[in-house]
Motif scaffolding. Sequence first.
Motif, PDB file in Angstrom:
ATOM      1  N   GLN A   1      14.142  35.538  17.204  1.00 25.42           N
ATOM      2  CA  GLN A   1      14.903  36.769  17.329  1.00 25.42           C
ATOM      3  C   GLN A   1      16.259  36.641  16.676  1.00 25.42           C
ATOM      4  OE1 GLN A   1      14.903  38.712  21.271  1.00 25.42           O
ATOM      5  NE2 GLN A   1      13.910  36.860  21.963  1.00 25.42           N
ATOM      6  N   GLN A   2      16.511  35.524  16.025  1.00 20.53           N
ATOM      7  CA  GLN A   2      17.853  35.246  15.542  1.00 20.53           C
ATOM      8  C   GLN A   2      18.372  36.362  14.671  1.00 20.53           C
ATOM      9  OE1 GLN A   2      18.456  31.828  12.902  1.00 20.53           O
ATOM     10  NE2 GLN A   2      20.003  31.143  14.327  1.00 20.53           N
ATOM     11  N   GLY A   3      19.610  36.802  14.974  1.00 19.82           N
ATOM     12  CA  GLY A   3      20.267  37.765  14.116  1.00 19.82           C
ATOM     13  C   GLY A   3      20.666  37.074  12.842  1.00 19.82           C
ATOM     14  N   GLU A   4      20.445  37.705  11.723  1.00 24.21           N
ATOM     15  CA  GLU A   4      20.789  37.115  10.446  1.00 24.21           C
ATOM     16  C   GLU A   4      21.918  37.897   9.828  1.00 24.21           C
ATOM     17  OE1 GLU A   4      18.001  34.139  10.901  1.00 24.21           O
ATOM     18  OE2 GLU A   4      19.624  34.376   9.462  1.00 24.21           O
ATOM     19  N   GLU A   5      23.013  37.212   9.491  1.00 27.04           N
ATOM     20  CA  GLU A   5      24.129  37.874   8.858  1.00 27.04           C
ATOM     21  C   GLU A   5      23.972  37.848   7.346  1.00 27.04           C
ATOM     22  OE1 GLU A   5      24.453  35.800  11.328  1.00 27.04           O
ATOM     23  OE2 GLU A   5      26.004  36.396  12.727  1.00 27.04           O
ATOM     24  N   ASP A   6      24.514  38.844   6.743  1.00 24.44           N
ATOM     25  CA  ASP A   6      24.469  38.977   5.301  1.00 24.44           C
ATOM     26  C   ASP A   6      25.770  39.632   4.852  1.00 24.44           C
ATOM     27  OD1 ASP A   6      23.270  41.426   3.179  1.00 24.44           O
ATOM     28  OD2 ASP A   6      23.283  39.313   2.614  1.00 24.44           O
TER      29      ASP A   6
ATOM     30  N   ASN B   1      26.838  42.398   7.469  1.00 27.10           N
ATOM     31  CA  ASN B   1      25.661  43.000   8.079  1.00 27.10           C
ATOM     32  C   ASN B   1      24.919  41.988   8.947  1.00 27.10           C
ATOM     33  OD1 ASN B   1      25.803  45.580   6.510  1.00 27.10           O
ATOM     34  ND2 ASN B   1      25.588  44.132   4.821  1.00 27.10           N
ATOM     35  N   CYS B   2      24.205  42.499   9.914  1.00 26.18           N
ATOM     36  CA  CYS B   2      23.430  41.666  10.835  1.00 26.18           C
ATOM     37  C   CYS B   2      22.093  42.353  11.050  1.00 26.18           C
ATOM     38  CB  CYS B   2      24.189  41.516  12.145  1.00 26.18           C
ATOM     39  SG  CYS B   2      23.260  40.716  13.473  1.00 26.18           S
ATOM     40  N   SER B   3      21.014  41.635  10.861  1.00 23.30           N
ATOM     41  CA  SER B   3      19.691  42.195  11.103  1.00 23.30           C
ATOM     42  C   SER B   3      19.014  41.426  12.233  1.00 23.30           C
ATOM     43  CB  SER B   3      18.834  42.133   9.836  1.00 23.30           C
ATOM     44  OG  SER B   3      18.634  40.782   9.449  1.00 23.30           O
ATOM     45  N   TYR B   4      18.060  42.075  12.880  1.00 30.01           N
ATOM     46  CA  TYR B   4      17.336  41.426  13.959  1.00 30.01           C
ATOM     47  C   TYR B   4      15.906  41.923  13.971  1.00 30.01           C
ATOM     48  CZ  TYR B   4      18.693  45.775  16.293  1.00 30.01           C
ATOM     49  OH  TYR B   4      18.918  47.089  16.614  1.00 30.01           O
ATOM     50  N   LYS B   5      15.085  41.268  14.779  1.00 36.83           N
ATOM     51  CA  LYS B   5      13.652  41.540  14.683  1.00 36.83           C
ATOM     52  C   LYS B   5      13.080  42.281  15.884  1.00 36.83           C
ATOM     53  CE  LYS B   5      12.857  37.532  11.725  1.00 36.83           C
ATOM     54  NZ  LYS B   5      12.143  36.229  11.565  1.00 36.83           N
TER      55      LYS B   5
ATOM     56  N   SER C   1      34.957  32.900  10.128  1.00 44.76           N
ATOM     57  CA  SER C   1      33.518  33.159  10.142  1.00 44.76           C
ATOM     58  C   SER C   1      33.241  34.215  11.196  1.00 44.76           C
ATOM     59  CB  SER C   1      32.732  31.890  10.458  1.00 44.76           C
ATOM     60  OG  SER C   1      32.827  30.966   9.400  1.00 44.76           O
ATOM     61  N   TYR C   2      32.299  35.092  10.888  1.00 45.14           N
ATOM     62  CA  TYR C   2      31.971  36.194  11.779  1.00 45.14           C
ATOM     63  C   TYR C   2      30.493  36.089  12.157  1.00 45.14           C
ATOM     64  CZ  TYR C   2      36.503  38.041  10.599  1.00 45.14           C
ATOM     65  OH  TYR C   2      37.859  38.175  10.442  1.00 45.14           O
ATOM     66  N   PHE C   3      30.242  36.209  13.456  1.00 43.76           N
ATOM     67  CA  PHE C   3      28.886  36.053  13.973  1.00 43.76           C
ATOM     68  C   PHE C   3      28.472  37.294  14.753  1.00 43.76           C
ATOM     69  CE2 PHE C   3      28.227  31.537  13.221  1.00 43.76           C
ATOM     70  CZ  PHE C   3      29.518  31.069  13.082  1.00 43.76           C
ATOM     71  N   CYS C   4      27.219  37.679  14.591  1.00 40.26           N
ATOM     72  CA  CYS C   4      26.668  38.671  15.495  1.00 40.26           C
ATOM     73  C   CYS C   4      25.848  37.949  16.561  1.00 40.26           C
ATOM     74  CB  CYS C   4      25.818  39.706  14.756  1.00 40.26           C
ATOM     75  SG  CYS C   4      24.262  39.092  14.072  1.00 40.26           S
ATOM     76  N   ALA C   5      25.818  38.518  17.737  1.00 40.21           N
ATOM     77  CA  ALA C   5      25.069  37.950  18.852  1.00 40.21           C
ATOM     78  C   ALA C   5      24.286  39.078  19.506  1.00 40.21           C
ATOM     79  CB  ALA C   5      26.005  37.299  19.860  1.00 40.21           C
ATOM     80  N   LYS C   6      22.979  38.904  19.570  1.00 43.07           N
ATOM     81  CA  LYS C   6      22.130  39.953  20.139  1.00 43.07           C
ATOM     82  C   LYS C   6      21.671  39.546  21.527  1.00 43.07           C
ATOM     83  CE  LYS C   6      18.445  39.740  17.774  1.00 43.07           C
ATOM     84  NZ  LYS C   6      18.132  39.166  18.929  1.00 43.07           N
TER      85      LYS C   6
ATOM     86  N   ILE D   1      21.169  35.576  21.346  1.00 43.14           N
ATOM     87  CA  ILE D   1      20.915  34.800  20.131  1.00 43.14           C
ATOM     88  C   ILE D   1      22.018  35.085  19.110  1.00 43.14           C
ATOM     89  CG2 ILE D   1      19.315  34.303  18.261  1.00 43.14           C
ATOM     90  CD1 ILE D   1      18.198  33.502  20.920  1.00 43.14           C
ATOM     91  N   PHE D   2      22.645  34.017  18.638  1.00 50.58           N
ATOM     92  CA  PHE D   2      23.656  34.153  17.599  1.00 50.58           C
ATOM     93  C   PHE D   2      23.039  33.976  16.221  1.00 50.58           C
ATOM     94  CE2 PHE D   2      27.927  34.287  19.448  1.00 50.58           C
ATOM     95  CZ  PHE D   2      27.641  34.071  20.781  1.00 50.58           C
ATOM     96  N   GLY D   3      23.588  34.690  15.256  1.00 53.53           N
ATOM     97  CA  GLY D   3      23.196  34.491  13.882  1.00 53.53           C
ATOM     98  C   GLY D   3      23.929  33.306  13.281  1.00 53.53           C
ATOM     99  N   LYS D   4      23.706  33.078  11.992  1.00 49.21           N
ATOM    100  CA  LYS D   4      24.305  31.925  11.321  1.00 49.21           C
ATOM    101  C   LYS D   4      25.713  32.203  10.810  1.00 49.21           C
ATOM    102  CE  LYS D   4      19.833  30.048   9.952  1.00 49.21           C
ATOM    103  NZ  LYS D   4      18.959  29.606   8.839  1.00 49.21           N
TER     104      LYS D   4
END
Lengths: 114, 110
Positions: free
Chosen positions: B2-7, B22-26, B86-91, B99-102
């Motif tokens: 489920q990891q959020g992916e930053e872009d 941006n942050c995407s999730y599944k 660094s900026y992180f999204c957490a879902k 879950i944190f993204g990279k």
Amino acid sequence: DAGITQSPRYKITETGRQVTLMCHQTWSHSYMFWYRQDLGHGLRLIYYSAAADITDKGEVPDGYVVSRSKTENFPLTLESATRSQTSVYFCASSERGVTFYEQYFGPGTRLTVT
Amino acid sequence: SQQGEEDPQALSIQEGENATMNCSYKTSINNLQWYRQNSGRGLVHLILIRSNEREKHSGRLRVTLDTSKKSSSLLITASRAADTASYFCAKEGRDDKIIFGKGTRLHILP
């Protein structure tokens, strides 16, 4: 001092040794978390706790043990340290209503396993 | 996962410009949070957006959430040198797991 603290801030240990990382929060938050941060992986959840004496596994729990006998403390123990556990470890705390509120992070512990 | 992916993974812009991450999730989420991490420090919470919200503002920060596309964006307007971090999204998923993204490494150029 109010807040969330971690100790030690830096630790070097040898493969096979047991090491405990300490985390203490003064807000009486119900939830506490342990993460590890590695290049290329971001933050990964190791264990979390919803209350005293309640803990649950996160994404990468193998090789780690936690306990929470008091609300304010959440120690993380590496029973037999391995080089792959070299990382920066962050503790965090939070409250929760219907959903989680913001997490407050400690300053981190940089652990090197030689 | 489920990891959020930053872009993007890294972004360099001139001071004063706007930065968008941006942050995407599944899978479905309860809420999504954005955090900032300065070098060598712990993460600091920036903003939380719930699954039934589409946009939130906090100072120079604007966060949007598109649940149909399973994505969120963080806009920092009029960037400053101090925004370098660094900026992180957490879902928070429906299973209550966070879950944190990279992360996205943002560098503001003088």
